[in-house]
Design an enzyme around this catalytic site. Structure first.
Site, PDB file in Angstrom:
ATOM      1  N   ASP A  51      -7.033  -2.780  -7.006  1.00 28.97           N
ATOM      2  CA  ASP A  51      -7.514  -3.412  -5.785  1.00 28.97           C
ATOM      3  C   ASP A  51      -7.822  -4.874  -6.075  1.00 28.97           C
ATOM      4  OD1 ASP A  51      -8.441  -2.500  -2.907  1.00 28.97           O
ATOM      5  OD2 ASP A  51      -9.797  -4.065  -3.599  1.00 28.97           O
TER       6      ASP A  51
ATOM      7  N   ARG B 214      -7.455  11.905  -5.315  1.00 30.84           N
ATOM      8  CA  ARG B 214      -8.653  11.189  -4.867  1.00 30.84           C
ATOM      9  C   ARG B 214      -9.811  12.147  -4.548  1.00 30.84           C
ATOM     10  NH1 ARG B 214     -12.336   8.565  -3.268  1.00 30.84           N
ATOM     11  NH2 ARG B 214     -12.388   6.844  -1.791  1.00 30.84           N
TER      12      ARG B 214
ATOM     13  N   ARG C 281      -3.586   6.800   1.031  1.00 32.86           N
ATOM     14  CA  ARG C 281      -4.062   8.031   1.678  1.00 32.86           C
ATOM     15  C   ARG C 281      -3.073   8.707   2.604  1.00 32.86           C
ATOM     16  NH1 ARG C 281      -9.658   5.394   3.378  1.00 32.86           N
ATOM     17  NH2 ARG C 281      -8.069   3.879   3.869  1.00 32.86           N
TER      18      ARG C 281
ATOM     19  N   TYR D  28     -15.145 -11.593   0.285  1.00 31.85           N
ATOM     20  CA  TYR D  28     -15.859 -10.337   0.007  1.00 31.85           C
ATOM     21  C   TYR D  28     -17.059 -10.587  -0.909  1.00 31.85           C
ATOM     22  CZ  TYR D  28     -12.075  -7.643   2.117  1.00 31.85           C
ATOM     23  OH  TYR D  28     -11.173  -7.113   3.000  1.00 31.85           O
TER      24      TYR D  28
ATOM     25  N   ARG E 171       0.820  -1.227   0.000  1.00 31.79           N
ATOM     26  CA  ARG E 171       0.000   0.000   0.000  1.00 31.79           C
ATOM     27  C   ARG E 171       0.848   1.270   0.000  1.00 31.79           C
ATOM     28  NH1 ARG E 171      -5.534  -0.258   2.284  1.00 31.79           N
ATOM     29  NH2 ARG E 171      -6.346  -2.098   1.267  1.00 31.79           N
TER      30      ARG E 171
HETATM   31  O1  CP3 Z   1      -0.079  -1.636  -2.361  1.00 38.84           O
HETATM   32  C1  CP3 Z   1      -0.404  -0.790  -3.202  1.00 38.84           C
HETATM   33  O2  CP3 Z   1       0.026   0.399  -3.161  1.00 38.84           O
HETATM   34  C2  CP3 Z   1      -1.251  -1.199  -4.381  1.00 38.84           C
HETATM   35  C3  CP3 Z   1      -2.662  -1.052  -4.292  1.00 38.84           C
HETATM   36  C4  CP3 Z   1      -3.539  -1.919  -3.423  1.00 38.84           C
HETATM   37  C5  CP3 Z   1      -4.735  -1.430  -2.860  1.00 38.84           C
HETATM   38  N1  CP3 Z   1      -5.409  -2.460  -2.275  1.00 38.84           N
HETATM   39  C6  CP3 Z   1      -5.164  -0.031  -2.948  1.00 38.84           C
HETATM   40  C7  CP3 Z   1      -6.258   0.442  -2.077  1.00 38.84           C
HETATM   41  C8  CP3 Z   1      -3.461  -3.282  -3.084  1.00 38.84           C
HETATM   42  C9  CP3 Z   1      -2.368  -4.275  -3.378  1.00 38.84           C
HETATM   43  C10 CP3 Z   1      -4.666  -3.613  -2.384  1.00 38.84           C
HETATM   44  C11 CP3 Z   1      -4.982  -4.971  -1.918  1.00 38.84           C
HETATM   45  C12 CP3 Z   1      -6.165  -5.203  -1.084  1.00 38.84           C
HETATM   46  N2  CP3 Z   1      -7.392  -4.605  -1.156  1.00 38.84           N
HETATM   47  C13 CP3 Z   1      -6.252  -6.212  -0.092  1.00 38.84           C
HETATM   48  C14 CP3 Z   1      -5.172  -7.187   0.251  1.00 38.84           C
HETATM   49  C15 CP3 Z   1      -4.090  -6.592   1.044  1.00 38.84           C
HETATM   50  C16 CP3 Z   1      -4.486  -6.156   2.404  1.00 38.84           C
HETATM   51  O3  CP3 Z   1      -4.417  -4.935   2.662  1.00 38.84           O
HETATM   52  O4  CP3 Z   1      -4.836  -7.004   3.221  1.00 38.84           O
HETATM   53  C17 CP3 Z   1      -7.549  -6.151   0.465  1.00 38.84           C
HETATM   54  C18 CP3 Z   1      -8.090  -7.031   1.576  1.00 38.84           C
HETATM   55  C19 CP3 Z   1      -8.265  -5.138  -0.235  1.00 38.84           C
HETATM   56  C20 CP3 Z   1      -9.676  -4.737  -0.055  1.00 38.84           C
HETATM   57  C21 CP3 Z   1      -9.795  -3.332   0.315  1.00 38.84           C
HETATM   58  N3  CP3 Z   1      -9.554  -2.278  -0.542  1.00 38.84           N
HETATM   59  C22 CP3 Z   1     -10.182  -2.792   1.549  1.00 38.84           C
HETATM   60  C23 CP3 Z   1     -10.542  -3.613   2.791  1.00 38.84           C
HETATM   61  C24 CP3 Z   1     -10.173  -1.399   1.419  1.00 38.84           C
HETATM   62  C25 CP3 Z   1     -10.647  -0.367   2.399  1.00 38.84           C
HETATM   63  C26 CP3 Z   1      -9.659  -0.145   3.465  1.00 38.84           C
HETATM   64  C27 CP3 Z   1      -9.461   1.314   3.713  1.00 38.84           C
HETATM   65  O5  CP3 Z   1      -8.325   1.654   4.080  1.00 38.84           O
HETATM   66  O6  CP3 Z   1     -10.405   2.110   3.532  1.00 38.84           O
HETATM   67  C28 CP3 Z   1      -9.720  -1.101   0.119  1.00 38.84           C
HETATM   68  C29 CP3 Z   1      -9.546   0.258  -0.458  1.00 38.84           C
HETATM   69  C30 CP3 Z   1      -8.200   0.595  -0.970  1.00 38.84           C
HETATM   70  N4  CP3 Z   1      -7.407  -0.208  -1.740  1.00 38.84           N
HETATM   71  C31 CP3 Z   1      -7.544   1.859  -0.799  1.00 38.84           C
HETATM   72  C32 CP3 Z   1      -6.329   1.763  -1.496  1.00 38.84           C
HETATM   73  C33 CP3 Z   1      -5.291   2.838  -1.654  1.00 38.84           C
HETATM   74  C34 CP3 Z   1      -8.123   3.088  -0.081  1.00 38.84           C
HETATM   75  C35 CP3 Z   1      -9.121   3.695  -0.998  1.00 38.84           C
HETATM   76  C36 CP3 Z   1      -9.351   5.174  -0.786  1.00 38.84           C
HETATM   77  O7  CP3 Z   1      -8.648   5.975  -1.401  1.00 38.84           O
HETATM   78  O8  CP3 Z   1     -10.263   5.509  -0.022  1.00 38.84           O
END
Ligand code: CP3
Length: 348
Positions: A77, A41, A32, A154, A28
């Site tokens: 994602d 964003r 943010r 999910y 990640r």
């Molecule tokens: O690592 C990176 O920079 C690449 C991008 C990436 C994102 N999500 C961007 C993201 C990767 C590799 C993921 C994987 C992901 N997504 C996982 C597996 C890894 C982990 O963290 O366990 C999972 C379970 C998800 C599902 C997911 N996506 C969730 C639960 C959320 C919400 C969490 C939150 O912080 O709000 C997301 C959203 C998400 N994916 C964001 C980002 C940058 C935040 C979105 C925003 O801008 O509001």
């Protein structure tokens, strides 16, 4: 392509060779905690950002402009492929992901589209190709997907979950339904990952965040086989190294015998040296990635430096090679300066 890849420290370490320098990147790393990410964003919703190669590439580059990183991971994602299978994905403020029409019966599974990765998810490949135009030769491009069980969780719950009750109902009361769903996700995932390699990915990572949510026996019989088949298939067909992240997975290490991954990404709850020992015990000579607690980046500079030094020391003898990373994704309250401190201490 292969010889270019062999000059990238992350690829060298992933293959178990001695890298030109200690590779580092952060799960990640685009997100943010960076004000420039929040600025992009502010005008666009998350899913639109993922679908627009220009925006996805822009936020993928953002951490690379600030930090001396050895890899970029494409901004997307793990739930994006669900949209190509027919579910609608939304992120409500503060509520995490939501998927429409939760999948809970065999009829639901059957009605999911057999996505065409090239056609329906080609924008992820376009974002990868565009991102690559501005990477340094030593930087690796990582493509990724969610592992089938984590994505299925999910799709079944329709959102994040603490208890995974709907998932467990299928596991214990309606096994053929979840088995069919895992198969369907796996097919798409293989095509999706291979498409990313064609677009320029140098390595692939499979995120299995919820691997620790079931008992070891269920993991072994239901979850590991479909996951490992993907790892083996994409590795054979593409030749790029593959990284597997079993989240909350210390105990999962015992179940990974025969795993095709080149790299196991270790969460922060486990000592790298213990992970290395367990994996060797089940016959795996792999590279380890990880595993600083992402919240450790809140620590004052001297404390953070000492944590990085300790991890370097531990990593030296834990496995054949090591890729420095956090043990789970960076959180929105991460101080951006902390990443510079970690990288500086690692390079000493
Ligand atoms: O690592 C990176 O920079 C690449 C991008 C990436 C994102 N999500 C961007 C993201 C990767 C590799 C993921 C994987 C992901 N997504 C996982 C597996 C890894 C982990 O963290 O366990 C999972 C379970 C998800 C599902 C997911 N996506 C969730 C639960 C959320 C919400 C969490 C939150 O912080 O709000 C997301 C959203 C998400 N994916 C964001 C980002 C940058 C935040 C979105 C925003 O801008 O509001």
């Amino acid at each position: 392509m292969t010889s270019e890849r062999s000059k990238k420290p992350l690829i060298q370490a992933a293959r178990g060779e001695e890298p030109d320098r200690w590779p580092v990147w952060f799960m990640r790393q685009a997100g943010r905690y960076l004000p420039e990410y929040r600025a992009v964003r502010a005008d666009v919703d998350f899913v639109t950002m993922c679908r627009r190669p220009d925006l996805a590439a822009e936020v993928t580059w953002q951490p690379l402009r600030r930090y001396d990183l050895d890899a970029s991971i494409i901004f997307s994602d793990i739930l994006i492929p669900c949209t190509a299978m027919g579910q609608e994905l939304t992120f409500d403020k503060g509520h995490g992901p939501k998927l429409s029409a939760p999948v809970r019966t065999m009829a639901d599974v059957k009605s999911l589209k057999r996505a065409d990765a090239n056609k329906d998810l080609g924008y992820v490949g376009d974002a990868i190709s565009l991102t690559k135009t501005k990477l340094k030769p030593a930087q690796a491009m990582i493509g990724f997907a969610g592992a089938p069980f984590t994505v299925a969780s999910y799709m079944i719950e329709g959102q994040g979950s603490k208890e995974f009750t709907e998932v467990k109902k299928l596991i214990f009361c309606d096994r053929p339904v979840i088995t069919a769903l895992l198969e369907k996700i796996s097919e798409v995932t293989v095509d999706y990952l291979l498409m990313q390699v064609k677009a320029g990915a140098d390595a692939l990572m499979l995120f299995d965040t919820w691997a620790g949510q079931v008992s070891p026996a269920i993991y072994k019989e239901l979850i590991f086989p479909s996951t490992n088949q993907i790892l083996a298939q994409v590795k054979r067909a593409s030749g790029v190294p593959v990284i597997y992240f079993p989240g909350q997975g210390s105990d999962r290490m015992y179940e990974l015998s025969g795993c095709a991954a080149d790299v196991i990404s270790v969460d922060w709850r486990t000592r790298l040296s213990n992970a290395g020992k367990i994996l060797k015990g089940v016959g795996l000579d792999v590279t380890l990635q990880g595993n600083l607690d992402p919240q450790a980046l809140l620590a004052p500079e001297e404390e953070l430096r000492s944590l990085v030094r300790a991890m370097k020391e531990e990593a030296k003898s834990a496995a054949r090679a090591h890729i420095f990373n956090v043990g789970h994704g960076l959180l929105p309250h991460t101080p951006p300066e902390s990443l510079s401190i970690v990288i500086d201490e690692l390079r000493k």
